[in-house]
Enzyme design. Structure first.
Site, PDB file in Angstrom:
ATOM      1  N   HIS A   1      89.702  13.805  17.298  1.00  0.00           N
ATOM      2  CA  HIS A   1      88.925  14.830  16.644  1.00  0.00           C
ATOM      3  C   HIS A   1      89.676  15.677  15.976  1.00  0.00           C
ATOM      4  CE1 HIS A   1      85.574  13.093  18.943  1.00  0.00           C
ATOM      5  NE2 HIS A   1      86.009  13.445  19.976  1.00  0.00           N
TER       6      HIS A   1
ATOM      7  N   HIS B   1      81.876  10.255  18.383  1.00  0.00           N
ATOM      8  CA  HIS B   1      82.324   8.994  18.978  1.00  0.00           C
ATOM      9  C   HIS B   1      81.653   7.764  18.673  1.00  0.00           C
ATOM     10  CE1 HIS B   1      82.343  12.527  22.069  1.00  0.00           C
ATOM     11  NE2 HIS B   1      83.522  12.328  21.763  1.00  0.00           N
TER      12      HIS B   1
END
Lengths: 327, 327
Positions: B55, B217
């Site tokens: 991320h 995700h």
């Protein structure tokens, strides 16, 4: 083609609206123009840059105190027109003259020179610094000589700092020409960019293939081969760049630049490999930068820029405080 | 799979090395750990966050004065382990306690709570603020309730400002819980991310298809449909988020977040459409942010985060100066 856009004809207009509306405290757009200018102008030589769009955050992201006074956006991968460059020069000039920072492409050179002549009629003095840091190939699709790529951002920063400190137009021109010689870049691509008006990738690479030396408009590089581990990619670029210096500098700065579609994770891994290689060469790295600075739409890939920092004042210029969107 | 990496097992290690080596003046890595900590610790409640890697720049990019004291990186899309979180807490604690900012995933909740118990044995007081800003779906692949996504970065900033200003652990916990309620996010994907260990995209979308509500995700969203113009994508997200507020705020902040593979050009165009829609609703936008802040590896897509800024002090917190890699 999958892109978050509306009509392809409206891309630049809507991008500039989105950008200027997002940073009202920092920059503004000159009405009905392709120019983004900083809000606060001090008495100094103005710095103006620009080029085709699709390289965001270049160049509007570097408008602000200590960097550019204004930036002009052309169509995607197309030089801004002379009249738009002139608008930027008129806006930016504070009576001390304008330094134009131009990436070395035939179209940009022509249009910035023409703008310079037009501005002369407005009594605006100007000089041009041409950035040609891409050592991958000599002569290319849109370029005579070497192309100008990510190293341009370092030129913005170094000259921006000097201009803020009161350097004259002649001094900036001299410093710019000197600094450009210290900067060398090569890129590599894993996947080509898709120009919105074209609708498909600019070139095709096989599933396991990369290309060294690709330009920021997808211009051909110097070799295609199978994708290697990051450390081997780094070895190729580092050795090619270092061997291009007449004398290997003992202190250097490193810019790892993402091309738009490459995650930061991969950029940091690549940076780690580059730093290991420079350490092996006993080169002290005194300045680092990692991120998307001179992109090529959604291209996947990175470029590596090295700059000779044996002159301590250049390093200090790179480290000085600025107020911009993207530095 | 085309990625600039070496061995997949070495990704996190090499990324952390590249990151910490690139910003030695700002952060350092705790030796043999997955923890990035700020160099200068003042006497204040420490803020620690973290989560799975992939991320970037979250969360290490937000370590610095006015934001996080330390960030812990797990494997790709995997919560950091309790012992690693404990190391971060030990490093960060200045005797005033540690506030943990956790995105709402089952694994993260468990591991941060366990770390909290372990730190208690070190006499480190701590509290947890759970961020669950993603209103796209209730319950998801790795989550009970709503997921935590890009709004987490705003929580880092607001609590970081309060901690620097001397707020106590209890005050920060209260402020955090209040602020989380003001923040709402939904994402959309044009193309899934490829987890390096898996080697292929997490899900497949047709050539002309997008998915609303995808998680960071690659968790399933709420609807697939044909790609629409940016203004229609914006309309879907804006209306869905606004209707989730009990009372529509008159002043708001906007974060347009790129997912890793989306060029800034498209993010600005999308922002322009979002701002037009909010204007139609007579909502005054007093804070803007555009860029890659909470990515999902090389996912193509964006997320939209809105925050209720009727409380002026929250806006001021978002605007306060910080020294971080990526804010």
């Amino acid at each position: 083609m999958k892109k978050i856009i509306n009509q392809t004809d409206d891309i630049i207009e809507e991008m500039l609206r989105g950008l200027s509306a997002s940073y009202p405290g920092l920059v503004h757009r000159i009405e009905d123009s392709r120019v983004i200018a900083k809000n606060e102008n001090k008495k100094q030589v103005a710095l103006v840059s620009g080029g085709g769009s699709g390289h965001e955050p270049s160049h509007a992201g570097f408008v602000g105190d200590g960097m550019l006074s204004a930036a002009v956006a052309g169509d995607v991968f197309t030089s801004p027109t002379p009249d738009q460059i002139q608008i930027a020069m008129q806006e930016a000039d504070q009576g001390e003259g304008v330094l134009l920072i131009v990436k070395n492409y035939t179209g940009d050179n022509l249009n910035f020179e023409m703008a310079q002549e037009m501005a002369e009629m407005d009594d605006i003095q100007s000089k041009i610094v041409v950035v040609d840091d891409d050592i991958a190939v000599e002569d290319s699709e849109f370029t005579a000589g070497k192309r100008g790529v990510a190293g341009t951002v370092l030129v913005h920063k170094i000259l921006g700092n000097a201009a803020r400190s009161g350097a004259s137009l002649d001094e900036l021109k001299q410093l710019g020409d000197d600094v450009v010689k210290k900067i060398k870049t090569i890129g590599l691509a894993l996947h080509a960019a898709t120009v919105p008006e074209v609708g498909k990738p600019g070139f095709e690479l096989a599933e396991d293939e990369i290309e060294y030396g690709v330009g920021i408009h997808g211009e051909a590089g110097y070799r295609r081969e199978k994708l290697q581990p990051s450390k081997d990619l780094a070895k190729e670029l580092v050795s090619k760049i270092l061997s291009d210096y007449d004398k290997q500098p003992q202190k250097m700065g490193v810019l790892v630049n993402g091309m738009g579609g490459t995650p930061l994770m991969e950029q940091f891994i690549f940076m780690n490999d580059v730093l290991n290689l420079l350490k092996e060469q006993n080169i002290e790295v005194t300045f680092h930068k990692v991120g998307n600075y001179m992109t090529s739409l959604d291209m996947k890939g990175v470029s590596l820029t090295l700059i000779d920092l044996e002159d301590e004042t250049i390093k200090e210029a790179l480290e000085s405080e600025v107020t911009t969107i993207s530095w």
